[in-house]
Write an enzyme that holds these catalytic residues in place. Structure first.
Site, PDB file in Angstrom:
ATOM      1  CD  GLU A 454      -9.906  -9.100  22.161  1.00 34.54           C
ATOM      2  OE1 GLU A 454      -9.441  -8.078  21.642  1.00 34.54           O
ATOM      3  OE2 GLU A 454     -11.066  -9.147  22.629  1.00 34.54           O
ATOM      4  CD  GLU A 729     -12.773  -5.732  16.220  1.00 34.98           C
ATOM      5  OE1 GLU A 729     -11.622  -5.362  15.937  1.00 34.98           O
ATOM      6  OE2 GLU A 729     -13.137  -6.033  17.373  1.00 34.98           O
TER       7      GLU A 729
HETATM    8  C1  RAM Z   1     -13.876  -7.503  21.320  1.00 33.85           C
HETATM    9  C2  RAM Z   1     -13.770  -8.807  20.641  1.00 33.85           C
HETATM   10  C3  RAM Z   1     -15.034  -9.488  20.229  1.00 33.85           C
HETATM   11  C4  RAM Z   1     -16.266  -8.961  20.869  1.00 33.85           C
HETATM   12  C5  RAM Z   1     -15.984  -8.286  22.170  1.00 33.85           C
HETATM   13  C6  RAM Z   1     -17.220  -7.755  22.838  1.00 33.85           C
HETATM   14  O1  RAM Z   1     -12.795  -7.368  22.198  1.00 33.85           O
HETATM   15  O2  RAM Z   1     -12.870  -8.712  19.580  1.00 33.85           O
HETATM   16  O3  RAM Z   1     -15.227  -9.539  18.853  1.00 33.85           O
HETATM   17  O4  RAM Z   1     -17.143 -10.030  21.039  1.00 33.85           O
HETATM   18  O5  RAM Z   1     -15.050  -7.279  22.047  1.00 33.85           O
END
Ligand code: RAM
Length: 929
Positions: A454, A729
């Site tokens: 990502e 996260e």
């Molecule tokens: C995930 C990302 C990010 C977020 C989006 C909506 O894939 O890691 O942190 O902003 O989703």
């Protein structure tokens, strides 16, 4: 009394005076022991020219000389006169050097017949000079990433240059002074080249595809000025030679790099090398934007970490631990037989004693090195990076000496400007984790995460994190650069802001998304507030306005933004792991709140830029959305339609509710919710950065403190107690049993939830800007219960500022440093007052608002299910109410937890303590520890 001018800077970079514009703005600070120091005038000198500038401007002051031409450098120095009449000496001179080229004529060149997609290459051009050289400047860029060498050595210390921009619209070039590397006779300019971000495949779960191009290309322009005044330009064109058989066999941002040292052509970038086997390059047939000079610091190696521990895993693999989750790559020192292949696998955490690779998804994050087998070999991959704390090494020849492996930390080389510390060890570690998260994710662009497949410029993440980032590091240039890409992307989507910038996820783009697209308005406004940079506001204004106009186009004209696809309060801890958008707060509440906020920002920005009409128009639209928000989502008695913490935090912190009485009720209700949730976090990406502000703003310091210092999941400190060295996260990226969260998005390095650090700086320590660029500071510490002291320091554009407090009984002693040429408004809980520059000390009331506790009480009657809880609580209330009805109003329930079938309550009540009758009544229904 003495004063001197320091830190003279040109434009936005403080690591270099190479500027991207012909009219670089100048900034300087003054160091003095004089208190209340104010500048009355400044003189700027360059050669024989001297300009006097009346007034106190010392930050981003307009260039006072004729515009710089390409190739024309200027030595500048400054001296200033104080209001008190004294004048400083001239500052040290700053050699301001244009980073831009007169006319860009270099073409993109690459392998004429690449054998495979995204093939790395070596390129070279030899040239002979028959006269002495006065000046030589190299400008280079790449569709991909390049490391350039002249006559056998690298020309700069940049990494992955020129970085990732919206390549279709914008390319950055580097500018290097190579005068001392060029000589009479034969010279060689050579480049290592790989695809990096340009050829990476973006998208998820096997749908990934290349969006820019299949092959990398190099652009280089060498401008030589002979001592006799003649000049010569060498550019990338058909005259260059290249080979695809160099030692970098394959390289990818996600995949990692494969390097075969046996293929290294010794002397390839030096004169005299036999390039007979190399072939002529081809000029890439593509429309390439004219490269522009960089305005942000480049990515560099910023630190090196040694191995903390090495051991064998249960499966027998050799593992290394660096003690810190970081972003970068390894440098190894090794000797062994030719052809030995070493594989370096990276991971952020371990699971069952082995590398946890699942969170990386399709990113192989593996570097391989094949030994040439000569003597000691030193290698570090060039065109990739990984997010890791642990490494598995396979194939190492012989015993590994841990000293032979170093972790090289990579980051955009922004200057550190902010620090925080307190009496609380875990809190300080949390802050350190925020800093590490930023270092790893501010790598050429602001990314969501640095490890899995990502690593994209997710707009929502930097939207919420930009205030924290702007305190910790000087990111004016870094964010200004990224915002240019954002604006360019918008031009393709009628003002809509893509979810990620640079935009590479076409398939996912469905329209405007609140709190993500609002990066277009919020980030420039933050940059303006924190750095005093009106230029960013001016440059971004069309983009800011285009964004709100695009959103308005998706609404029904009633001020509300409703019924659209939204990400909402992303990753609310109560959302199922695989449905992160299913938050407690209705996504429409988030949407209208952000629309109102962005409209207000556009109106305020228009006012700063002197556009009265726009300012009035957007102010009216902002009022309309605010009123619609209140009418639709806020009840008269101060409840939100979604009775969720994020709803309250939005209403309060985005200034949607203005009535002070309603505001207080909202804050009180928020405190109730936080308390009822056992002081565990109940917010996602949108609410988390606001919730503590919304509490302390309403005077709920105790609740804010409990929420902040909570260690049970979910909370900020839960990860810290589970060994986190970066911000995760998810609140529980690592579950309590030590296994990795099963959610398919589980990163251990995401800065969004670390946005709470901005509140630590502004409110807990109490250091905030009251006017753009800290022209005026706001000093307003709020000594939190649970902390004995806290301190924040920030190198403002005017110089170092700090606020520190230390608890002494029910008071706190506050010390502060206010930089010269600024003032501060001081709010210690009473009537605010103003002070000038210098060191200050005050005493403030710091009595805790901690309610007294009764209990804990265990309810005697066993409950058959948690559904009985309200009934049980009612029994307690009745017991109290019978004897002390007045108390009921202030009675609160503290963390409720079940032990077997017994429910335990701690009752919170304001002093005085419970009367004996109440105690007795309670003991009738409860048993106490
Ligand atoms: C995930 C990302 C990010 C977020 C989006 C909506 O894939 O890691 O942190 O902003 O989703």
């Amino acid at each position: 009394m003495s004063a001197r001018v320091e830190r003279l800077r040109a434009e936005l970079r403080d690591d270099s005076a190479v500027v991207a514009t012909p009219r670089p703005r100048l900034s300087w600070t003054v160091v003095t022991d004089e208190t209340g120091w104010r500048q009355a005038a400044a003189e700027v000198r360059s050669g024989a020219e001297e300009v006097r500038l009346d007034g106190d401007g010392s930050v981003l002051v307009d260039w006072p000389f004729p515009p710089l031409a390409a190739g024309e450098s200027r030595d500048v120095s400054v001296r200033v006169t104080a209001e008190s009449g004294t004048t400083t000496d001239w500052s040290e001179t700053l050699a301001v050097e244009p980073g831009f080229v007169g006319a860009w004529t270099a073409e993109p060149v690459g392998l004429a017949e690449p054998a495979r997609e995204a093939q790395p290459a070596l390129l070279r051009r030899s040239f002979t000079l028959d006269r002495p050289v006065r000046r030589a400047r190299l400008f280079y860029s790449a569709l991909g990433a390049a490391e350039v060498e002249v006559n056998g050595s690298p020309v700069d210390d940049g990494v992955l240059a020129p970085g990732w921009t919206s390549y279709k619209d914008r390319l950055i070039h580097e500018t290097v002074d190579v005068t001392s590397r060029i000589r009479r006779g034969e010279n060689v300019i050579g480049a290592w080249l790989a695809g990096a971000w340009f050829t990476e495949k973006y998208g998820f779960q096997g749908f990934a595809k290349r969006v820019y191009g299949d092959q990398p290309a190099l652009l280089a322009q060498l401008e030589i000025e002979y001592a006799d005044g003649d000049s010569l330009t060498i550019v990338t064109d058909e005259s260059w030679l290249a080979t695809g058989d160099g030692p970098v066999v394959d390289s990818g941002i996600y995949a990692g790099e494969h390097y075969d040292a046996r293929r290294f052509p010794a002397g390839w970038s030096e004169p005299g090398f036999d390039a007979g086997a190399w072939t002529a390059v081809t000029v890439i047939d593509a429309v390439v934007p004219v490269p522009e000079a960089r305005i942000a610091p480049p990515v560099r190696r910023t630190e090196e970490l040694a191995v903390r521990e090495s051991w064998r895993s249960p499966s027998g693999a050799l593992l290394l631990d660096f003690g810190q989750n970081l972003v970068g790559r390894l440098r190894i020192r090794v000797s062994g037989p030719a052809g030995t292949e070493i594989a370096l696998k990276h991971a952020e955490v371990l699971e069952n004693g082995e590398l946890a690779l699942r969170p990386l998804r399709l990113a192989a994050a593996t570097d391989t090195y094949v030994l040439a087998g000569k003597h000691e070999e030193v290698w570090e991959p060039r065109f990739t990076f990984h997010g890791f704390r642990y490494v598995q090494i396979d194939g190492w020849p012989g015993e590994l000496d841990p000293a032979a492996v170093t972790a090289v930390v990579l980051s955009s080389d922004n200057t550190r400007t902010g620090w925080f510390s307190s009496s609380h060890e875990l809190l300080d570690r949390l802050h350190e984790n925020v800093v590490w998260g930023m270092r790893g994710n501010f790598l050429s662009l602001p990314t969501d995460c640095p490890q899995r497949d990502e690593r994209l410029g997710w707009t929502g993440d930097v939207q919420v994190f930009s205030p924290t980032a702007s305190f910790l590091y000087d990111v004016d240039g870094f964010l200004a650069s990224w915002l240019r890409d954002l604006a360019l992307e918008q031009a393709h989507t009628k003002g809509l802001v893509p979810l990620v910038v640079p935009s590479v996820l076409d398939a996912m783009e469905t329209g405007a998304v609140a709190a993500w697209g609002d990066a277009a308005t919020v980030v420039p406004w933050v940059v303006y507030q924190r750095f005093g940079d009106v230029g960013v506001l001016r440059d971004q204004y069309p983009s800011m306005r285009a964004w709100v106009d695009a959103v308005l186009g998706e609404t029904d004209g009633d001020g509300l933004w409703a019924d659209r696809m939204q990400l909402g309060d992303w990753l609310d801890p109560s959302a199922p792991p695989d449905k992160p958008q299913q938050a407690k707060v209705d996504a429409d509440i988030v949407a209208t709140a952000y629309l109102a906020r962005s409209l207000r920002i556009v109106s305020d920005a228009a006012a700063v830029l002197g556009d009265r009409d726009d300012s009035v128009r957007y102010s009216e639209l902002a009022d309309r959305s605010r009123d619609a928000f209140v009418a639709e989502y806020v009840t008269a008695n101060g409840r939100m339609m979604s009775d969720a913490p994020t709803a309250y935090a939005l209403a309060l912190e985005l200034d949607l509710v203005t009535d002070p009485a309603v505001r207080q009720r909202l804050s009180d209700r928020l405190a109730d919710l936080v308390r009822a949730n056992g002081y565990r976090i109940g917010t996602g990406f949108v609410g988390t950065p606001l919730v503590t502000d919304a509490l302390t703003g309403g005077g709920h310091l105790y609740a804010a403190s409990r929420l902040l210092l909570q260690t049970e999941n979910p909370s900020w400190l839960y990860p810290v107690t589970h060994g986190a060295t970066t911000v995760w996260e998810r609140w529980d990226s690592l579950l309590e049993d030590g296994s990795v969260n099963p959610g398919e998005m589980t990163s251990f390095n995401h800065y969004a939830l670390g946005a709470v650090a901005d509140w630590l700086h502004r409110v807990v320590a109490g250091l905030a800007p009251a006017e753009p660029g800290y022209r005026k500071l706001r000093i307003a510490p709020r000594p939190l219960p649970g902390l004995d002291h806290a301190e924040a320091r920030h190198d403002t554009p005017y110089g170092p500022a700090s606020v520190a407090w230390r608890r002494e009984g029910d008071t706190a002693v506050v010390t502060a440093e206010v930089p010269p040429n600024t003032t501060a408004v001081v709010d210690l809980g009473g009537e605010p007052f103003e002070v000038g520059s210098g060191r200050h000390e005050w005493t403030m009331d710091a009595a805790s608002d901690e309610p007294a506790f009764g209990g804990p009480f265990d309810l005697d009657s066993p409950l058959s299910s948690v559904m009985d809880e309200p009934r049980a609580y009612r029994a307690l209330l009745d017991a109290v109410g019978k004897h002390d009805p007045d108390r009921l109003a202030t009675l609160r329930r503290d963390p409720v937890w079940t032990r077997g079938q017994t429910v335990r309550f701690a009752l919170l009540f304001a002093p005085p303590a419970l009367s004996d009758e109440v105690e007795q009544a309670l003991s009738g229904v409860t048993s106490r520890d």
